[in-house]
Design a protein around this motif. Structure first.
Motif, PDB file in Angstrom:
ATOM      1  N   ALA A 144       3.826  57.552  24.238  1.00 46.74           N
ATOM      2  CA  ALA A 144       4.176  57.755  22.838  1.00 46.74           C
ATOM      3  C   ALA A 144       3.856  59.174  22.378  1.00 46.74           C
ATOM      4  CB  ALA A 144       3.431  56.743  21.961  1.00 46.74           C
ATOM      5  N   PHE A 145       2.990  59.874  23.110  1.00 50.35           N
ATOM      6  CA  PHE A 145       2.662  61.263  22.796  1.00 50.35           C
ATOM      7  C   PHE A 145       3.243  62.163  23.883  1.00 50.35           C
ATOM      8  CE2 PHE A 145      -0.747  58.694  20.974  1.00 50.35           C
ATOM      9  CZ  PHE A 145      -0.729  59.135  19.647  1.00 50.35           C
ATOM     10  N   GLN A 146       3.274  63.447  23.594  1.00 49.79           N
ATOM     11  CA  GLN A 146       3.772  64.378  24.586  1.00 49.79           C
ATOM     12  C   GLN A 146       3.022  65.695  24.507  1.00 49.79           C
ATOM     13  OE1 GLN A 146       7.849  65.589  23.983  1.00 49.79           O
ATOM     14  NE2 GLN A 146       7.698  65.360  21.767  1.00 49.79           N
ATOM     15  N   GLY A 147       3.173  66.506  25.539  1.00 51.59           N
ATOM     16  CA  GLY A 147       2.568  67.833  25.561  1.00 51.59           C
ATOM     17  C   GLY A 147       1.057  67.806  25.418  1.00 51.59           C
ATOM     18  N   PRO A 148       0.485  68.765  24.667  1.00 48.88           N
ATOM     19  CA  PRO A 148      -0.968  68.854  24.515  1.00 48.88           C
ATOM     20  C   PRO A 148      -1.592  67.602  23.897  1.00 48.88           C
ATOM     21  CG  PRO A 148       0.083  70.891  23.799  1.00 48.88           C
ATOM     22  CD  PRO A 148       1.182  69.897  24.023  1.00 48.88           C
ATOM     23  N   PHE A 149      -0.841  66.911  23.016  1.00 51.93           N
ATOM     24  CA  PHE A 149      -1.382  65.695  22.410  1.00 51.93           C
ATOM     25  C   PHE A 149      -1.600  64.613  23.463  1.00 51.93           C
ATOM     26  CE2 PHE A 149       0.958  67.814  18.974  1.00 51.93           C
ATOM     27  CZ  PHE A 149      -0.062  67.926  18.025  1.00 51.93           C
ATOM     28  N   LEU A 150      -0.657  64.506  24.391  1.00 49.09           N
ATOM     29  CA  LEU A 150      -0.812  63.549  25.475  1.00 49.09           C
ATOM     30  C   LEU A 150      -1.968  63.958  26.389  1.00 49.09           C
ATOM     31  CD1 LEU A 150       0.013  61.104  27.135  1.00 49.09           C
ATOM     32  CD2 LEU A 150       1.805  62.505  28.200  1.00 49.09           C
ATOM     33  N   ASP A 151      -2.075  65.245  26.686  1.00 49.39           N
ATOM     34  CA  ASP A 151      -3.167  65.723  27.530  1.00 49.39           C
ATOM     35  C   ASP A 151      -4.520  65.370  26.929  1.00 49.39           C
ATOM     36  OD1 ASP A 151      -1.212  66.816  29.126  1.00 49.39           O
ATOM     37  OD2 ASP A 151      -1.439  68.845  28.336  1.00 49.39           O
ATOM     38  N   ASP A 152      -4.661  65.587  25.606  1.00 49.01           N
ATOM     39  CA  ASP A 152      -5.925  65.268  24.940  1.00 49.01           C
ATOM     40  C   ASP A 152      -6.217  63.778  24.988  1.00 49.01           C
ATOM     41  OD1 ASP A 152      -6.373  67.914  24.337  1.00 49.01           O
ATOM     42  OD2 ASP A 152      -5.580  67.789  22.298  1.00 49.01           O
ATOM     43  N   ALA A 153      -5.173  62.951  24.817  1.00 47.57           N
ATOM     44  CA  ALA A 153      -5.359  61.502  24.844  1.00 47.57           C
ATOM     45  C   ALA A 153      -5.796  61.030  26.223  1.00 47.57           C
ATOM     46  CB  ALA A 153      -4.068  60.809  24.425  1.00 47.57           C
ATOM     47  N   ILE A 154      -5.225  61.616  27.271  1.00 48.89           N
ATOM     48  CA  ILE A 154      -5.615  61.246  28.640  1.00 48.89           C
ATOM     49  C   ILE A 154      -7.064  61.645  28.894  1.00 48.89           C
ATOM     50  CG2 ILE A 154      -5.199  61.750  31.079  1.00 48.89           C
ATOM     51  CD1 ILE A 154      -2.190  61.964  30.337  1.00 48.89           C
ATOM     52  N   ARG A 155      -7.453  62.839  28.447  1.00 53.72           N
ATOM     53  CA  ARG A 155      -8.848  63.270  28.624  1.00 53.72           C
ATOM     54  C   ARG A 155      -9.799  62.316  27.912  1.00 53.72           C
ATOM     55  NH1 ARG A 155      -6.791  68.295  26.819  1.00 53.72           N
ATOM     56  NH2 ARG A 155      -6.079  69.600  28.552  1.00 53.72           N
ATOM     57  N   GLU A 156      -9.400  61.854  26.730  1.00 55.57           N
ATOM     58  CA  GLU A 156     -10.258  60.967  25.945  1.00 55.57           C
ATOM     59  C   GLU A 156     -10.421  59.602  26.601  1.00 55.57           C
ATOM     60  OE1 GLU A 156     -12.524  59.162  23.034  1.00 55.57           O
ATOM     61  OE2 GLU A 156     -12.035  61.285  23.176  1.00 55.57           O
ATOM     62  N   ARG A 157      -9.344  59.071  27.164  1.00 53.35           N
ATOM     63  CA  ARG A 157      -9.368  57.688  27.616  1.00 53.35           C
ATOM     64  C   ARG A 157      -9.481  57.536  29.130  1.00 53.35           C
ATOM     65  NH1 ARG A 157      -8.639  54.659  23.150  1.00 53.35           N
ATOM     66  NH2 ARG A 157      -7.486  55.617  21.449  1.00 53.35           N
ATOM     67  N   GLY A 158      -9.208  58.584  29.871  1.00 59.56           N
ATOM     68  CA  GLY A 158      -9.178  58.449  31.317  1.00 59.56           C
ATOM     69  C   GLY A 158     -10.543  58.599  31.971  1.00 59.56           C
ATOM     70  N   THR A 159     -10.625  58.149  33.219  1.00 56.45           N
ATOM     71  CA  THR A 159     -11.798  58.377  34.059  1.00 56.45           C
ATOM     72  C   THR A 159     -11.349  59.118  35.313  1.00 56.45           C
ATOM     73  OG1 THR A 159     -11.546  56.236  35.158  1.00 56.45           O
ATOM     74  CG2 THR A 159     -12.991  56.319  33.228  1.00 56.45           C
ATOM     75  N   MET A 160     -12.313  59.726  35.987  1.00 59.10           N
ATOM     76  CA  MET A 160     -11.985  60.483  37.187  1.00 59.10           C
ATOM     77  C   MET A 160     -11.422  59.538  38.259  1.00 59.10           C
ATOM     78  SD  MET A 160     -12.096  63.629  36.877  1.00 59.10           S
ATOM     79  CE  MET A 160     -12.892  65.213  36.914  1.00 59.10           C
ATOM     80  N   PRO A 161     -10.330  59.944  38.912  1.00 54.29           N
ATOM     81  CA  PRO A 161      -9.687  59.086  39.919  1.00 54.29           C
ATOM     82  C   PRO A 161     -10.393  59.178  41.270  1.00 54.29           C
ATOM     83  CG  PRO A 161      -8.452  61.111  39.663  1.00 54.29           C
ATOM     84  CD  PRO A 161      -9.587  61.199  38.675  1.00 54.29           C
ATOM     85  N   LEU A 162     -11.581  58.612  41.349  1.00 57.62           N
ATOM     86  CA  LEU A 162     -12.328  58.655  42.608  1.00 57.62           C
ATOM     87  C   LEU A 162     -11.521  57.997  43.721  1.00 57.62           C
ATOM     88  CD1 LEU A 162     -15.953  57.745  41.481  1.00 57.62           C
ATOM     89  CD2 LEU A 162     -14.969  60.015  41.842  1.00 57.62           C
TER      90      LEU A 162
END
Length: 366
Positions: A144-162
């Protein structure tokens, strides 16, 4: 060659679940083309190289690409389902290719919601729609988001892909945000770390510079394919995954100048080696490069650019173990890994390292 030729047995307790502290305290196995193997530590690297040698490091940065969430109900009163997605390749400003688990429960058109509402200070939710499903279990997610907004959302909600051999034994945590990232990471885009670079510290870089050993950076955005098992019976039948990389004009010029002066090129990790070999021509000269590479290096390959390889210990039957076997010889690497196992070296992403010298000298640019 048969893939089974690259198999070996590794005791599970030798798989490192956390890195050495400090990073350069990890052990280092020196593997010359012939003669005795030497047990050292990563902090000893300045004394193992020569003034004029040039380090090439991969400056990609790992994104927190693993997202946990749920599939929203398909109809009013319907059931939701917990799921997880690991982003593996950005397609455009709003779409990612991902591996979903359990993927079989997803259908084109499903809506996914990652994280719980209210976790982010500026985003109420991170939603995505399943746009397509692939035959290999991958899905295309349209966010639903794109560009920098999507990047920020992924940083907020994601975890490192061990990698699976760590994530299967413990959950990612806040410490992995720094542990699974090199100190020189600069360009976001990887979904797996260039793990050889994890051993380097600012103190080690200072010691190398004092010895007259310079460094330059290349980029290869490591993809999830680096962990995929080779399912084919022969190396000739395996289809290598592609990854985006870049060697700048300035870096290519510095590499060629170092080679002309008699300096050796030291690839820090197989990812740095792969992009350098992709950028080198048949005469051993490195050129500027930008684009995808699916170079697959197996025994018999003639190296054009790299003289030494600093790398971690790799999985059996993997394309990376095939690469080091091409670099130093299969029997030599079998002996080196047997030594490492006997001496209780720590293996894989958070494990120890080895310094390999090329069995057959690399080409010198003409």
């Amino acid at each position: 060659m048969r893939v089974e030729d690259f198999d070996f047995e590794l005791p599970e307790e030798l798989i490192a679940l956390r890195p050495a502290r400090p990073r350069d305290a990890a052990r280092l196995l020196c593997v010359p083309p012939a003669g005795a193997l030497k047990d050292r530590h990563v902090r000893d690297l300045p004394g193992l190289l020569r003034p004029g040698d040039l380090l090439l490091l991969n400056d990609t940065a790992v994104i927190p690409a693993r997202l946990s969430g749920r599939r929203l109900a398909r109809e009013e009163g319907g059931a939701e389902a917990r799921m997880e997605a690991t982003l593996i390749e950005r397609l455009d400003e709003a779409r990612w290719l991902a591996l979903a688990k359990p993927g079989r429960k997803l259908a084109v058109g499903d809506r996914l919601r990652f994280g719980g509402e209210g976790e982010a200070c500026f985003l109420e939710m991170l939603d995505a729609r399943v746009e397509a499903k692939g035959e290999g279990g991958e899905v295309t997610l349209s966010f639903a988001f794109q560009g920098p907004f999507l990047d920020d959302a992924i940083r907020e909600r994601g975890t490192m892909p061990l990698p699976p051999y760590i994530a299967g034994r413990r959950a990612p945590d806040a410490q992995d945000r720094s542990d699974y990232q090199t100190v020189f990471a600069a360009r976001e885009g990887a979904v797996a770390a260039p793990t050889a670079g994890l051993h380097f510290t600012e103190e080690l870089f200072a010691a190398l510079e004092e010895k007259g050993i310079e460094k330059r950076f290349v980029t290869l955005h490591v993809g999830a394919g680096t962990f995929l098992p080779v399912k084919a019976e022969t190396t000739e039948s395996h289809v290598m995954h592609a990854e985006w990389g870049e060697v700048s004009e300035a870096t290519a010029e510095a590499i060629n100048a170092a080679r002309r002066r008699g300096g050796r090129l030291v690839a820090i990790g197989t990812t740095a080696l792969r992009i350098l070999e992709s950028a080198a021509d048949a005469n051993g000269r490195v050129h500027a490069f930008s684009g995808k590479t699916d170079i697959f290096i197996t025994p018999g390959y003639r190296f054009k650019a790299v003289d030494l390889l600093f790398t971690n210990f790799h999985l059996p039957r993997s394309t990376l173990f095939m690469l080091v076997a091409a670099f130093s010889g299969l029997e030599r690497m079998r002996a080196a890994y047997a030594h490492a196992i006997a001496e209780r070296y720590r293996f894989y992403s958070y494990g120890d390292a080895c310094l390999l010298e090329l069995a057959v000298p690399a080409m010198r640019p003409r």
